[in-house]
Scaffold this motif. Structure first.
Motif, short mmCIF file in Angstrom:
data_model
loop_
_atom_site.label_atom_id
_atom_site.label_comp_id
_atom_site.label_asym_id
_atom_site.label_seq_id
_atom_site.Cartn_x
_atom_site.Cartn_y
_atom_site.Cartn_z
N ARG A 171 77.12 118.11 44.81
CA ARG A 171 78.46 117.73 44.34
C ARG A 171 78.34 116.59 43.34
O ARG A 171 77.52 115.70 43.50
CB ARG A 171 79.32 117.29 45.54
CG ARG A 171 80.73 116.87 45.14
CD ARG A 171 81.61 116.68 46.35
NE ARG A 171 81.80 117.93 47.07
CZ ARG A 171 81.98 118.02 48.38
NH1 ARG A 171 81.98 116.95 49.12
NH2 ARG A 171 82.14 119.20 48.95
N CYS A 172 79.20 116.66 42.32
CA CYS A 172 79.24 115.60 41.31
C CYS A 172 79.94 114.37 41.89
O CYS A 172 81.05 114.48 42.40
CB CYS A 172 79.99 116.09 40.06
SG CYS A 172 80.27 114.81 38.83
N VAL A 173 79.27 113.22 41.82
CA VAL A 173 79.88 112.01 42.36
C VAL A 173 80.98 111.49 41.44
O VAL A 173 81.77 110.63 41.84
CB VAL A 173 78.82 110.90 42.57
CG1 VAL A 173 77.82 111.31 43.63
CG2 VAL A 173 78.11 110.55 41.26
N GLU A 174 81.06 112.00 40.22
CA GLU A 174 82.09 111.53 39.29
C GLU A 174 83.40 112.31 39.46
O GLU A 174 84.46 111.72 39.50
CB GLU A 174 81.61 111.68 37.84
CG GLU A 174 80.39 110.85 37.49
CD GLU A 174 80.69 109.36 37.48
OE1 GLU A 174 81.85 109.01 37.25
OE2 GLU A 174 79.76 108.57 37.70
N CYS A 175 83.30 113.64 39.54
CA CYS A 175 84.53 114.44 39.53
C CYS A 175 84.68 115.35 40.75
O CYS A 175 85.71 115.99 40.92
CB CYS A 175 84.61 115.28 38.26
SG CYS A 175 83.50 116.70 38.24
N GLY A 176 83.66 115.43 41.60
CA GLY A 176 83.77 116.25 42.80
C GLY A 176 83.40 117.71 42.60
O GLY A 176 83.45 118.49 43.56
N PHE A 177 83.03 118.10 41.41
CA PHE A 177 82.62 119.49 41.16
C PHE A 177 81.45 119.84 42.09
O PHE A 177 80.49 119.10 42.18
CB PHE A 177 82.18 119.64 39.70
CG PHE A 177 81.82 121.05 39.30
CD1 PHE A 177 82.75 121.88 38.68
CD2 PHE A 177 80.55 121.57 39.55
CE1 PHE A 177 82.41 123.17 38.31
CE2 PHE A 177 80.20 122.86 39.19
CZ PHE A 177 81.15 123.66 38.57
N ALA A 178 81.58 120.95 42.81
CA ALA A 178 80.55 121.32 43.78
C ALA A 178 79.90 122.63 43.37
O ALA A 178 80.53 123.49 42.75
CB ALA A 178 81.16 121.46 45.17
N GLN A 209 73.58 118.03 34.08
CA GLN A 209 74.89 117.69 33.49
C GLN A 209 75.96 118.44 34.26
O GLN A 209 75.88 119.67 34.39
CB GLN A 209 74.95 118.06 32.01
CG GLN A 209 76.28 117.63 31.37
CD GLN A 209 76.37 117.97 29.89
OE1 GLN A 209 75.82 118.97 29.44
NE2 GLN A 209 77.11 117.17 29.14
N CYS A 210 76.96 117.70 34.74
CA CYS A 210 78.03 118.34 35.53
C CYS A 210 78.81 119.31 34.64
O CYS A 210 79.31 118.92 33.58
CB CYS A 210 78.96 117.26 36.07
SG CYS A 210 80.42 117.97 36.86
N PRO A 211 78.95 120.57 35.08
CA PRO A 211 79.75 121.52 34.29
C PRO A 211 81.23 121.16 34.28
O PRO A 211 81.98 121.59 33.40
CB PRO A 211 79.54 122.85 35.02
CG PRO A 211 78.34 122.64 35.87
CD PRO A 211 78.34 121.19 36.25
N GLY A 212 81.66 120.34 35.27
CA GLY A 212 83.07 119.98 35.35
C GLY A 212 83.45 118.86 34.40
O GLY A 212 84.38 119.00 33.61
N CYS A 213 82.71 117.73 34.48
CA CYS A 213 83.13 116.55 33.71
C CYS A 213 82.12 116.14 32.65
O CYS A 213 82.33 115.16 31.95
CB CYS A 213 83.39 115.37 34.65
SG CYS A 213 81.90 114.71 35.42
N ARG A 214 80.98 116.88 32.53
CA ARG A 214 79.97 116.63 31.52
C ARG A 214 79.17 115.35 31.76
O ARG A 214 78.40 114.94 30.90
CB ARG A 214 80.59 116.57 30.11
CG ARG A 214 81.27 117.84 29.67
CD ARG A 214 81.98 117.68 28.35
NE ARG A 214 81.21 116.95 27.39
CZ ARG A 214 81.46 115.71 27.03
NH1 ARG A 214 82.47 115.05 27.56
NH2 ARG A 214 80.71 115.11 26.14
ZN LIG Z 1 81.53 115.98 37.31
#
Ligand SMILES: [Zn+2]
Length: 416
Positions: free
Chosen positions: A377-384, A391-396
């Motif tokens: 899970r992304c600690v920045e935006c929660g994208f799992a 690189q998070c696909p949700g928030c980059r």
């Molecule tokens: Zn993210």
């Protein structure tokens, strides 16, 4: 022609109250503090009552403007667009309304309309250079939002050499090149951006070099891959991703001791990357050829229960639940994870007393559960996601993915 204030009409806009119009009204009210109420009343009355106006230019402009607003209110955006596109008096005084309209269309996701508005502004010869560049930037944003990256890139490149929009243009170019995985251009733009502003993600450039290193490693060009990794480490000291790729190259080149040592160093500096380092260590041991490597690795496993629990969990996340180390450390994991430990304790007793077959079955079951769930899970935006991304696909964001809590039954119990 009349000054712009004469057709800016505060009261009707406020009374309208619709969110679409309210945004335009907000801009107008904030922008024009010196509203000429007398001029407004003349224009407004003229429109409602058909009263002759003493200044025909003002009347004409107001009629067009109100006709456009009414179409918007009546949810007839195509007619509204036609009116605004054909307004004759688009000049430096009235252009801001067109910008507001274009950004409203874009916020509503009506990209084709936003594009037509901004193209229309750019086509007006009477505009100042500043407004023309603003329109170019807005049009580039439209293209970007619509996924027309080639067109967006061309405009952002024109804006990126200087002037009011150049830093924003460079940031957009970086996003375009990241999305297109065009790492050479991303490196160039990141360098340009760093010279004039703080990049949104300072470590990104090291990742771009790592992306190139992975590409070249995949085709067997280890020299080129190592050269890119060298550049990555120059950009970012102790960069864990470059060490992990270097470990992959070491494994490819049958240097398991080097691979294991690099992974050990990564885990010391970045404990949450244990799940990424473990499979490489396991491969180094399996590849063999180094006497006592497994014993060396075993000796380096820290003896504290928390560290052993982390190890067991990371191994299961990494799909290594059949490894002996998981069975060894599983009791620690069960003691450290309250929800899981209670269930096992109720069914089978004290975790430390489980026999090898029970531990193996439990590890297999946990692995099966984790493969069906989102392990990172992304600690920045929660994208799992079930797999790891640099690189998070949700928030980059870069470097924001971490393993999630084992069963995710108890909110707030995340391990990291
Ligand atoms: Zn993210």
């Amino acid at each position: 022609m009349m000054p712009a204030e004469s057709w800016l009409v505060a009261p009707p806009l406020v009374l309208i109250g619709g969110s679409f119009i309210a945004a335009a009204a907000g801009w107008l009210l904030g922008r024009r503090s010196t509203l000429r109420s007398a001029s407004f009343r003349n224009a407004h009355n003229a429109m409602d009552a058909g009263e002759p106006q003493s200044r025909p230019a003002a009347r004409s402009l107001s009629e067009e403007y109100f006709r456009g607003l009414r179409f918007l209110l009546d949810e007839e955006p195509d007619k509204a667009l036609a009116v605004f596109l054909h307004m004759v008096d688009v000049d430096n005084d009235t252009v801001e309304t067109h910008f507001a309209l274009g950004s409203l269309y874009r916020r509503r996701g009506q990209m084709d309309r936003a594009i037509r508005v901004h193209e229309n502004i750019m086509a007006r010869p009477a505009l100042s250079e500043e407004h023309r560049l603003h329109a170019m930037f807005a049009l580039a944003e439209d293209y970007f939002s619509a996924g027309l990256f080639d067109r967006a890139e061309q405009l952002f490149l024109q804006l990126s050499d200087g002037g009011r929009w150049h830093i924003s243009a460079l940031r957009y170019l970086l996003r375009i090149y990241e999305q297109q995985r065009d790492w050479e251009h991303a490196i160039e733009v990141h360098g340009r951006l760093t010279r004039v502003a703080t990049p949104e993600h300072p470590t990104a450039i090291a990742h771009y070099y790592c992306e190139l290193a992975e590409q070249t490693r995949e085709v067997g060009d280890f020299d080129a891959a190592r050269a890119y990794l060298h550049r990555a480490r120059e950009a970012q000291r102790n960069f864990p991703r470059s060490a992990l790729i270097r470990a992959d190259i070491a494994l490819d080149m049958h240097e398991p001791l080097l691979a294991a040592t690099l992974c050990q160093r990564v885990v010391e500096l970045h404990p949450r990357l244990l799940a990424l380092a473990l499979p490489r260590v396991v491969r180094a041991i399996r590849d063999g050829g180094v006497d006592g490597l497994e014993q060396q690795v075993q000796q380096r496993i820290r003896s504290e229960p928390a560290a052993r629990a982390e190890l067991a969990y990371a191994a299961i996340v990494a799909g290594l639940e059949d490894e002996a180390v998981v069975r060894d450390c599983l009791p620690d994991l069960l003691r450290e994870d309250p929800s899981l430990g209670e269930i096992v304790h109720a069914l089978a007793g004290e975790p430390g007393l489980l026999d090898s077959a029970q531990r193996g079955a439990l590890a297999t079951a946990l692995g099966r559960i984790l493969r069906r769930t989102q392990r990172y899970r992304c600690v920045e935006c929660g994208f799992a996601s079930s797999s790891h991304f640099w690189q998070c696909p949700g928030c980059r964001s870069w470097d924001a993915f971490a393993p999630v809590v084992l069963l995710d039954l108890m909110p707030g119990m995340q391990r990291r």
